[in-house]
Design an enzyme around this catalytic site. Structure first.
Site, PDB file in Angstrom:
ATOM      1  N   SER A   1       1.025  -1.249   0.260  1.00 49.58           N
ATOM      2  CA  SER A   1       0.020   0.030   0.276  1.00 49.58           C
ATOM      3  C   SER A   1       1.103   1.302   0.244  1.00 49.58           C
ATOM      4  O   SER A   1       1.716   1.188   0.323  1.00 49.58           O
ATOM      5  CB  SER A   1      -1.433  -0.093   1.319  1.00 49.58           C
ATOM      6  OG  SER A   1       0.046   0.460   2.253  1.00 49.58           O
ATOM      7  N   ASP A   2       0.234   2.127  -0.590  1.00 44.09           N
ATOM      8  CA  ASP A   2       0.858   3.940  -0.262  1.00 44.09           C
ATOM      9  C   ASP A   2       1.164   3.410   1.201  1.00 44.09           C
ATOM     10  O   ASP A   2       0.096   3.028   2.067  1.00 44.09           O
ATOM     11  CB  ASP A   2       0.399   4.996  -1.153  1.00 44.09           C
ATOM     12  CG  ASP A   2       1.253   5.763  -0.556  1.00 44.09           C
ATOM     13  OD1 ASP A   2       2.235   5.914  -0.263  1.00 44.09           O
ATOM     14  OD2 ASP A   2       1.385   7.155  -2.099  1.00 44.09           O
ATOM     15  N   TRP A   3       1.886   4.522   1.733  1.00 40.45           N
ATOM     16  CA  TRP A   3       2.130   4.218   3.455  1.00 40.45           C
ATOM     17  C   TRP A   3       0.721   5.573   3.952  1.00 40.45           C
ATOM     18  O   TRP A   3       0.186   6.441   3.900  1.00 40.45           O
ATOM     19  CB  TRP A   3       3.343   5.617   3.728  1.00 40.45           C
ATOM     20  CG  TRP A   3       4.266   4.688   3.938  1.00 40.45           C
ATOM     21  CD1 TRP A   3       5.972   5.334   4.781  1.00 40.45           C
ATOM     22  CD2 TRP A   3       4.458   3.571   2.959  1.00 40.45           C
ATOM     23  NE1 TRP A   3       6.709   4.190   4.648  1.00 40.45           N
ATOM     24  CE2 TRP A   3       6.095   3.056   3.370  1.00 40.45           C
ATOM     25  CE3 TRP A   3       4.415   3.019   1.722  1.00 40.45           C
ATOM     26  CZ2 TRP A   3       6.506   2.584   3.112  1.00 40.45           C
ATOM     27  CZ3 TRP A   3       5.143   2.169   1.160  1.00 40.45           C
ATOM     28  CH2 TRP A   3       6.345   1.436   2.025  1.00 40.45           C
ATOM     29  N   GLY A   4      -0.020   4.362   4.775  1.00 39.63           N
ATOM     30  CA  GLY A   4      -1.799   4.523   4.711  1.00 39.63           C
ATOM     31  C   GLY A   4      -2.226   4.879   3.582  1.00 39.63           C
ATOM     32  O   GLY A   4      -3.963   5.344   4.433  1.00 39.63           O
TER      33      GLY A   4
END
Ligand code: BGC
Length: 747
Positions: free
Chosen positions: A228-231
């Site tokens: 995932s992209d961060w968050g």
């Protein structure tokens, strides 16, 4: 994947779930025999944070690493071979800094010049993006370091990036926004793909089964890890079910527990958790096979590579009366960026450079023996006296033989996390330029910016313009090299410079409204739009001048099973050695779908000595002639006579020719919903249908009585409505027979 499932043998569901999220901001967990790995940004340098323990936001200081030109500059080289070499260097630095996955490349399309993160993306064109992105991945991964192609997908604005839905039709998705991802996945097998924050047609990328599984894995054959992209994960178990393998960064075990609860209480198939864990385990194992004994990298060699890349990235936009290259002479260097260069963008990609070339010093050293002055010319602090600074700069310009004025945007004016509201250069920059040009006709402008800026005011004033976009830590030396002709400029714009922001394709649909962005301009992005609307531009896509001149001749096109081979002769007709980016564009007049007047299908680089002739070959793949057929959900190459034009920019086409290409368009069966017009447009079907309809058609009706062309009017009637219109002359059974006959005749 079954080969690797032994990697997680003996792990409980809880341990498997735990493998699927971070241990910290940058690391995964070590569980059982599976080692932890470290992932970090990316893309144009390694941002390895040393004090990670005390920094939960990933924004603290990082180790020095080479800051290569960010994508906005690098793409202007149009040079996959060079990008691959930079990838190799990035791979070496990653190994030396203990990094197993480098988070890049960013292959999103520059849809609107206002997107704050355009500096991290390559181009408005998907093919250019694809070739450069794949080269980056090949380079990095050749050193046993994983890449993470991002941000998958349709993440073309920063505004509301964690919620907004990119609402986009299938054809546009395939031809524009997914195309570079597809190419990179198929050609370069990245170890990981990073899913984006946004929704696509209402569904979060992280939870988008169609995107992460149907398209990415089942169609394209991706066998790595989706991170995932961060968050970016809202609902981890929904994401795991959709095809997400690794959530970053750490969530303190909360989402791991949710995944376990989903298995035990909510019917989540434990096999999907095991599958994700297996993929992460495989990534970690693979990453730890890399020989990581190198503890340092050759910073000098990498700085030289950064300078070479920056030199190739500089675009000579304008050069009236051959003002450039300069002979060593008295120069007035003006503008704060000459002393404190703007060379990278703000946000997660921000690298701590190993060193920074100062443009003023580099210029001074190449003009040795002559007076070279520096004046800021602009206020950078509220205590500065702007008027006095400008007056000093103007005086210096008047006294010198040539003025070199550095203009552009500061890091805060454009960044990850927010978009720009306009594309203007600061007013004081234009005012300074006007004042300098008034006293010094020999004025060269050097531009630094991440996103496109409106250049009409600069082009109106300055006789010569160099556009570096963002050039990385060695940009200062590279600019000096180009100014004095040590390097003959060969950079090409990877994005159109519009006359006005209002002319751009997504102007009315940017950014999102109430959480939705309508991609209403469809496939008409960048030059595809300006050309289709026949709009003037300040500098076209692909534009860039040279200190020499190239002639184009002898174009031949040969169709083969893989596509079309484009061959032509390019001659260096000037007096200096130079590098030409030879660009091929295709068109298909009369296509059955709407197409831009031309689209890039290939390019090649010719590096030629004065007088040298060279036969350039540009292979055009069939796939790059195809369109995405929404009726059949597949790529289709239409049969027909394609026009191929080759030249020095999208609006400087020098030679053209046509080639017949055999298509793979299979006949889509006609149904009761097909119209009379569609049937009659197909020669085989028309013959069968005419015979049947002549016998049964409405008698005694003529168009003249109604003042219409009856055939054109009835063309839009679906066949099944003929049952009613024919007043009983055609029955449903007859229609079905007709359809069967027509479809049989065509197959
Ligand atoms: C960015 C990514 C980046 C990640 C880690 C995110 O905010 O969108 O591009 O790789 O942070 O820094």
């Amino acid at each position: 994947m079954s080969d690797y499932s032994t990697l997680i043998a003996g792990l409980s569901v809880a341990q498997q779930a735990a493998l699927g999220s971070g241990a910290s901001f940058w690391t995964t967990k070590a569980i059982g025999t599976i080692p932890a790995i470290l992932l970090t940004d990316g893309p144009h340098g390694v941002r390895r944070q040393s004090g990670a323990a005390g920094d939960h936001l990933g924004i603290g200081a990082s180790e020095p690493a080479t800051c290569f030109p960010p994508a906005a500059g690098l793409s202007q080289t149009w040079d996959p071979e060079l990008v691959q070499r930079i990838g190799v260097a990035l791979g070496e630095e990653s190994v030396a800094l203990g990094v197993q996955v480098l988070l890049g490349p960013g292959v999103n399309i520059k849809r609107d010049p206002r997107c704050g993160r355009n500096f991290e993306y390559y181009s408005e064109d998907p093919l250019l993006t694809a070739l450069l992105g794949a080269a980056w991945v090949h380079g990095v991964q050749s050193r046993g370091v994983g890449a993470s192609v991002k941000h998958f997908a349709v993440n073309n604005a920063e505004h509301d990036r964690m919620r907004a839905s990119s609402d986009v039709d299938d054809r546009t998705l395939r031809e524009i926004y997914l195309r570079a991802f597809e190419y990179v996945v198929r050609e370069a097998q990245p170890w990981t793909v990073m899913c984006s924050y946004n929704r696509i047609n209402g569904v979060y990328a992280a939870e988008n089964r169609w995107l992460l599984t149907t398209v990415l894995r089942d169609e394209w054959g991706f066998d790595g890890v989706v991170v995932s992209d961060w968050g970016a994960v809202r609902d981890r178990s929904a994401a795991v079910a959709a095809g997400l393998d690794l959530e970053m960064p750490a969530t303190g075990g909360v989402t791991d527990a949710d995944v376990v609860a989903a298995v035990t209480e909510r019917g989540l198939d434990p096999a999907v958790v095991a599958r994700a864990a297996t993929r992460v385990a495989r990534l970690a194992t693979r990453a730890n096979e890399t020989d990581a004994t190198a503890r340092s990298f050759d910073a000098d060699a990498h700085h030289r590579l950064a300078r070479e890349a920056a030199g190739r990235a500089v675009v000579l936009l304008k050069n009236e009366n051959d003002l450039l290259p300069l002979a060593p002479s008295a120069l007035a260097v003006i503008g704060p960026f000459a002393q404190a260069p703007r060379y990278q963008g703000g946000g997660s990609s921000h690298v701590k450079p190993t060193r920074v070339d100062i443009p003023f010093e580099e210029i001074r050293s190449l003009a040795a023996g002559h007076q070279v002055t520096y004046s800021p010319g602009l206020a950078t602090d509220s205590a500065d006296d702007a008027e006095a600074l400008r007056a000093d700069a103007v005086r210096a310009a008047a006294e010198a033989e040539t003025a070199v004025v550095f203009l552009g945007l500061t890091a805060e004016q454009e960044s990850e996390g927010y978009d720009r509201e306009h594309i203007e250069l600061p007013t004081d920059h234009i005012d300074l330029l006007r004042a300098v040009v008034a006293v010094q006709p020999r004025t060269v402008v050097v531009l630094a910016h991440g996103g496109v800026v409106r250049l009409a005011p600069v082009a109106d004033l300055a006789p010569a313009i160099l556009d570096g976009a963002l050039l990385g830590q060695a940009g200062g030396g590279a600019v000096a090299d180009v100014l004095f002709g040590v390097v003959n400029p060969s950079g090409r714009l990877a994005e159109t410079v519009p006359v006005r922001l209002e002319d751009t394709a997504a102007f009315l649909n940017f950014p999102s409204e109430n959480g939705h962005t309508s991609y209403g301009e469809r496939i008409f992005v960048g030059y595809r739009w300006f050309d289709a609307r026949d709009l003037p531009v300040t500098f076209p896509f692909g534009h860039g001048l040279s200190y020499t001149r190239f002639d184009y001749s002898d174009l031949e096109l040969v169709e083969g099973p893989e596509g079309v081979t484009t061959r032509l002769v390019v001659t260096n007709a000037g007096t200096r050695a130079g590098r030409e980016v030879v660009q091929a564009y295709a068109a298909l007049p009369g296509s059955r779908v709407s197409r831009p007047p031309r689209w890039l299908v290939g390019f090649a680089i010719a590096t030629l000595q004065p007088g040298e002739r060279y036969t350039v070959e540009i292979p055009v793949r069939r796939k790059d002639l195809a369109y995405w057929d929404v009726r059949q959900d597949r790529w289709v190459v239409e049969s027909g006579e394609y026009a191929v034009s080759v030249g020095a920019s999208s609006r400087d086409l020098r030679v053209d020719a046509t080639v017949m290409v055999g298509g793979d368009d299979t006949a889509v069966p006609f149904t009761g919903e097909s119209t009379l017009g569609e049937v009659m447009a197909d020669p085989v079907a028309a013959e069968v249908a005419t015979a049947v309809l002549a016998a049964a058609g409405p008698a005694g009706v003529s168009g003249t009585a109604l003042g219409v062309d009856l055939l054109r009017m009835v063309a839009s009637i679906p066949l099944e409505r003929m049952v009613g219109f024919s007043g009983g002359r055609i029955t449903r059974a007859q229609l079905d027979e007709l359809l069967a006959a027509v479809n049989a005749a065509r197959s």
